[in-house]
Design a protein around this motif. Structure first.
Motif, PDB file in Angstrom:
ATOM      1  N   PRO A 291      -8.352  66.979 -38.100  1.00 20.14           N
ATOM      2  CA  PRO A 291      -7.727  67.661 -36.964  1.00 20.14           C
ATOM      3  C   PRO A 291      -8.729  68.262 -35.983  1.00 20.14           C
ATOM      4  CG  PRO A 291      -7.463  68.934 -38.995  1.00 20.14           C
ATOM      5  CD  PRO A 291      -7.989  67.598 -39.388  1.00 20.14           C
ATOM      6  N   ASP A 292      -9.931  68.576 -36.459  1.00 21.34           N
ATOM      7  CA  ASP A 292     -10.943  69.164 -35.571  1.00 21.34           C
ATOM      8  C   ASP A 292     -12.069  68.186 -35.269  1.00 21.34           C
ATOM      9  OD1 ASP A 292      -9.615  71.663 -35.535  1.00 21.34           O
ATOM     10  OD2 ASP A 292     -10.523  72.183 -37.472  1.00 21.34           O
ATOM     11  N   GLY A 293     -11.856  66.915 -35.607  1.00 23.26           N
ATOM     12  CA  GLY A 293     -12.902  65.929 -35.405  1.00 23.26           C
ATOM     13  C   GLY A 293     -12.894  65.340 -34.004  1.00 23.26           C
ATOM     14  N   ASP A 294     -13.926  64.546 -33.733  1.00 25.35           N
ATOM     15  CA  ASP A 294     -14.058  63.866 -32.445  1.00 25.35           C
ATOM     16  C   ASP A 294     -13.951  62.358 -32.639  1.00 25.35           C
ATOM     17  OD1 ASP A 294     -14.571  66.254 -31.016  1.00 25.35           O
ATOM     18  OD2 ASP A 294     -16.690  66.179 -31.597  1.00 25.35           O
ATOM     19  N   LEU A 295     -13.724  61.670 -31.545  1.00 26.47           N
ATOM     20  CA  LEU A 295     -13.813  60.219 -31.556  1.00 26.47           C
ATOM     21  C   LEU A 295     -15.239  59.804 -31.889  1.00 26.47           C
ATOM     22  CD1 LEU A 295     -11.830  59.418 -28.277  1.00 26.47           C
ATOM     23  CD2 LEU A 295     -10.966  59.381 -30.626  1.00 26.47           C
ATOM     24  N   THR A 296     -15.380  58.594 -32.413  1.00 30.64           N
ATOM     25  CA  THR A 296     -16.695  58.025 -32.684  1.00 30.64           C
ATOM     26  C   THR A 296     -16.824  56.708 -31.937  1.00 30.64           C
ATOM     27  OG1 THR A 296     -16.763  59.017 -34.895  1.00 30.64           O
ATOM     28  CG2 THR A 296     -18.260  57.193 -34.481  1.00 30.64           C
ATOM     29  N   VAL A 297     -17.968  56.503 -31.307  1.00 25.84           N
ATOM     30  CA  VAL A 297     -18.260  55.232 -30.641  1.00 25.84           C
ATOM     31  C   VAL A 297     -19.263  54.489 -31.505  1.00 25.84           C
ATOM     32  CG1 VAL A 297     -19.146  54.125 -28.566  1.00 25.84           C
ATOM     33  CG2 VAL A 297     -17.835  56.254 -28.378  1.00 25.84           C
ATOM     34  N   ALA A 298     -18.824  53.375 -32.093  1.00 30.84           N
ATOM     35  CA  ALA A 298     -19.664  52.604 -33.006  1.00 30.84           C
ATOM     36  C   ALA A 298     -19.993  51.247 -32.383  1.00 30.84           C
ATOM     37  CB  ALA A 298     -18.943  52.397 -34.338  1.00 30.84           C
ATOM     38  N   PRO A 299     -21.204  50.737 -32.590  1.00 33.76           N
ATOM     39  CA  PRO A 299     -21.545  49.421 -32.029  1.00 33.76           C
ATOM     40  C   PRO A 299     -20.749  48.307 -32.691  1.00 33.76           C
ATOM     41  CG  PRO A 299     -23.288  50.219 -33.491  1.00 33.76           C
ATOM     42  CD  PRO A 299     -22.315  51.344 -33.332  1.00 33.76           C
ATOM     43  N   GLY A 300     -20.494  47.257 -31.901  1.00 36.59           N
ATOM     44  CA  GLY A 300     -19.827  46.087 -32.431  1.00 36.59           C
ATOM     45  C   GLY A 300     -18.316  46.132 -32.288  1.00 36.59           C
ATOM     46  N   ALA A 301     -17.688  45.006 -32.639  1.00 38.55           N
ATOM     47  CA  ALA A 301     -16.233  44.853 -32.526  1.00 38.55           C
ATOM     48  C   ALA A 301     -15.622  44.924 -33.908  1.00 38.55           C
ATOM     49  CB  ALA A 301     -15.888  43.524 -31.851  1.00 38.55           C
ATOM     50  N   ASP A 302     -14.907  46.011 -34.187  1.00 45.15           N
ATOM     51  CA  ASP A 302     -14.345  46.211 -35.512  1.00 45.15           C
ATOM     52  C   ASP A 302     -12.859  46.559 -35.424  1.00 45.15           C
ATOM     53  OD1 ASP A 302     -14.311  46.367 -38.257  1.00 45.15           O
ATOM     54  OD2 ASP A 302     -14.975  48.454 -38.325  1.00 45.15           O
ATOM     55  N   ALA A 303     -12.138  45.854 -34.549  1.00 45.41           N
ATOM     56  CA  ALA A 303     -10.702  46.073 -34.407  1.00 45.41           C
ATOM     57  C   ALA A 303     -10.103  44.875 -33.688  1.00 45.41           C
ATOM     58  CB  ALA A 303     -10.415  47.353 -33.632  1.00 45.41           C
ATOM     59  N   THR A 304      -8.817  44.644 -33.905  1.00 44.72           N
ATOM     60  CA  THR A 304      -8.155  43.511 -33.254  1.00 44.72           C
ATOM     61  C   THR A 304      -7.633  43.875 -31.872  1.00 44.72           C
ATOM     62  OG1 THR A 304      -6.079  44.107 -34.368  1.00 44.72           O
ATOM     63  CG2 THR A 304      -7.489  42.467 -35.443  1.00 44.72           C
ATOM     64  N   THR A 305      -7.406  45.161 -31.624  1.00 46.01           N
ATOM     65  CA  THR A 305      -6.988  45.590 -30.288  1.00 46.01           C
ATOM     66  C   THR A 305      -8.231  45.802 -29.443  1.00 46.01           C
ATOM     67  OG1 THR A 305      -4.975  46.635 -31.115  1.00 46.01           O
ATOM     68  CG2 THR A 305      -5.757  47.330 -28.958  1.00 46.01           C
ATOM     69  N   GLN A 306      -8.309  45.076 -28.323  1.00 46.47           N
ATOM     70  CA  GLN A 306      -9.535  45.091 -27.534  1.00 46.47           C
ATOM     71  C   GLN A 306      -9.219  45.195 -26.045  1.00 46.47           C
ATOM     72  OE1 GLN A 306     -12.163  41.878 -28.567  1.00 46.47           O
ATOM     73  NE2 GLN A 306     -12.091  42.322 -30.760  1.00 46.47           N
ATOM     74  N   ALA A 307     -10.047  45.967 -25.344  1.00 40.49           N
ATOM     75  CA  ALA A 307      -9.967  46.089 -23.884  1.00 40.49           C
ATOM     76  C   ALA A 307     -11.191  45.394 -23.299  1.00 40.49           C
ATOM     77  CB  ALA A 307      -9.928  47.550 -23.469  1.00 40.49           C
ATOM     78  N   HIS A 308     -10.953  44.388 -22.476  1.00 39.77           N
ATOM     79  CA  HIS A 308     -12.022  43.554 -21.923  1.00 39.77           C
ATOM     80  C   HIS A 308     -12.186  43.854 -20.432  1.00 39.77           C
ATOM     81  CE1 HIS A 308     -11.717  41.085 -25.610  1.00 39.77           C
ATOM     82  NE2 HIS A 308     -10.403  41.249 -25.461  1.00 39.77           N
ATOM     83  N   SER A 309     -13.432  44.044 -20.004  1.00 37.49           N
ATOM     84  CA  SER A 309     -13.721  44.370 -18.612  1.00 37.49           C
ATOM     85  C   SER A 309     -15.187  44.056 -18.360  1.00 37.49           C
ATOM     86  CB  SER A 309     -13.447  45.861 -18.361  1.00 37.49           C
ATOM     87  OG  SER A 309     -13.980  46.301 -17.135  1.00 37.49           O
ATOM     88  N   THR A 310     -15.562  43.891 -17.103  1.00 45.53           N
ATOM     89  CA  THR A 310     -16.991  43.890 -16.815  1.00 45.53           C
ATOM     90  C   THR A 310     -17.501  45.327 -16.915  1.00 45.53           C
ATOM     91  OG1 THR A 310     -16.823  44.277 -14.424  1.00 45.53           O
ATOM     92  CG2 THR A 310     -16.662  41.978 -15.186  1.00 45.53           C
ATOM     93  N   ALA A 311     -18.774  45.466 -17.196  1.00 48.37           N
ATOM     94  CA  ALA A 311     -19.361  46.804 -17.260  1.00 48.37           C
ATOM     95  C   ALA A 311     -19.329  47.476 -15.885  1.00 48.37           C
ATOM     96  CB  ALA A 311     -20.791  46.716 -17.788  1.00 48.37           C
ATOM     97  N   LEU A 312     -19.541  46.708 -14.831  1.00 47.10           N
ATOM     98  CA  LEU A 312     -19.490  47.278 -13.483  1.00 47.10           C
ATOM     99  C   LEU A 312     -18.101  47.824 -13.167  1.00 47.10           C
ATOM    100  CD1 LEU A 312     -21.589  44.675 -11.470  1.00 47.10           C
ATOM    101  CD2 LEU A 312     -22.167  47.078 -11.878  1.00 47.10           C
TER     102      LEU A 312
END
Length: 265
Positions: free
Chosen positions: A209-230
């Motif tokens: 409940p008091d934790g934060d999101l984590t950003v981990a390298p790589g693709a480890d989920a089936t739900t994906q948002a695709h975009s150019t970095a720009l």
């Protein structure tokens, strides 16, 4: 260390320095793509950030805690100054800011945690990426066409310029919006960014409940948002709607709350 961030900050700053002499008095007064700011206000913002870096003001509890409102306040302060005065401050403080960021790449200070009010805490060396992001985004998205009003051109952005900006955005993503954004992520979500600055990371939900999101390298989920970095730089800062630039695969209903709330400053 993030010497790539320092190089990117220097590169985008040099390009802004090329653009400045091409802007006339009327163009400085045009509305930029940053809501409520003229083109000259964008430079005033960068000048204020540089001045605060080289000569930090004393803490003032009366100032807005919201970082966007704080930036608005700092931009409002010099509105009575001439274009020349604003540009002179930017020219004076920016090289000193870059020198400080270069010194911050050296141990032992490089890994010291630095709190950026309203934005989170970062290792000192990563502040170079912060400047790389700020200058790149404000120049490319707020000042220059097609998003901004200035019909001036620069060479296409390079990976060396974009990747450090993306690096700061991903470092700030778990911190800047706190519980508001954390609550929007109920299952892992991949951000797949292509083109200059390309990277793929997985946004992992908080583990408590008091934790934060984590950003981990790589693709480890089936739900994906695709975009150019720009495009990510523009829509993740809410300059453009994410729906115009982002393609979702997998569970759209799981990705939408996160994408709707994301607002990197």
């Amino acid at each position: 260390m993030t010497r790539a961030g320092l190089a990117a900050a220097r590169s985008s700053t040099a390009q802004l320095a090329e653009i400045v002499p091409q802007v006339d008095d009327g163009q400085w007064e045009l509305p930029s793509a940053c809501a409520g700011w003229r083109v000259i206000d964008v430079v005033a913002h960068l000048a204020a950030l540089a001045s605060e870096a080289v000569d930090p003001p004393p803490p003032d509890p009366s100032l807005p805690k919201n970082r966007e409102r704080y930036h608005d306040l700092r931009v409002d302060e010099p509105r009575g100054r001439s274009h020349t005065e604003v540009l002179d401050e930017w020219r004076h403080s920016t090289p000193r800011q870059l020198d400080l960021l270069e010194a911050a790449q050296e141990p032992p200070r490089a890994d010291e945690p630095v709190e950026v009010p309203g934005l989170g805490t970062y290792p000192r060396h990563l502040l170079a990426n912060t400047m790389a992001f700020n200058v790149f985004c404000h120049l490319r998205d707020d000042m220059l066409a097609p998003g901004g009003p200035l019909p001036l051109t620069l060479p296409e952005p390079t990976d060396d310029q974009v990747a450090p900006a993306i690096g700061f955005m991903l470092a700030g993503l778990p911190q800047m919006q706190g519980p508001e954004l954390t609550a929007a992520v109920s299952q892992p979500l991949v951000l797949d960014l292509t083109g200059p600055g390309a990277t793929t990371v997985t946004i992992l939900p908080a583990t408590g409940p008091d934790g934060d999101l984590t950003v981990a390298p790589g693709a480890d989920a089936t739900t994906q948002a695709h975009s150019t970095a720009l495009d990510f730089i523009a829509w993740a800062t809410t300059r453009n709607p994410w729906r115009d630039h982002c393609h979702i695969t997998g569970d759209i209903s799981a990705a939408t709350p996160f994408l709707d709330r994301l607002n990197i400053i």
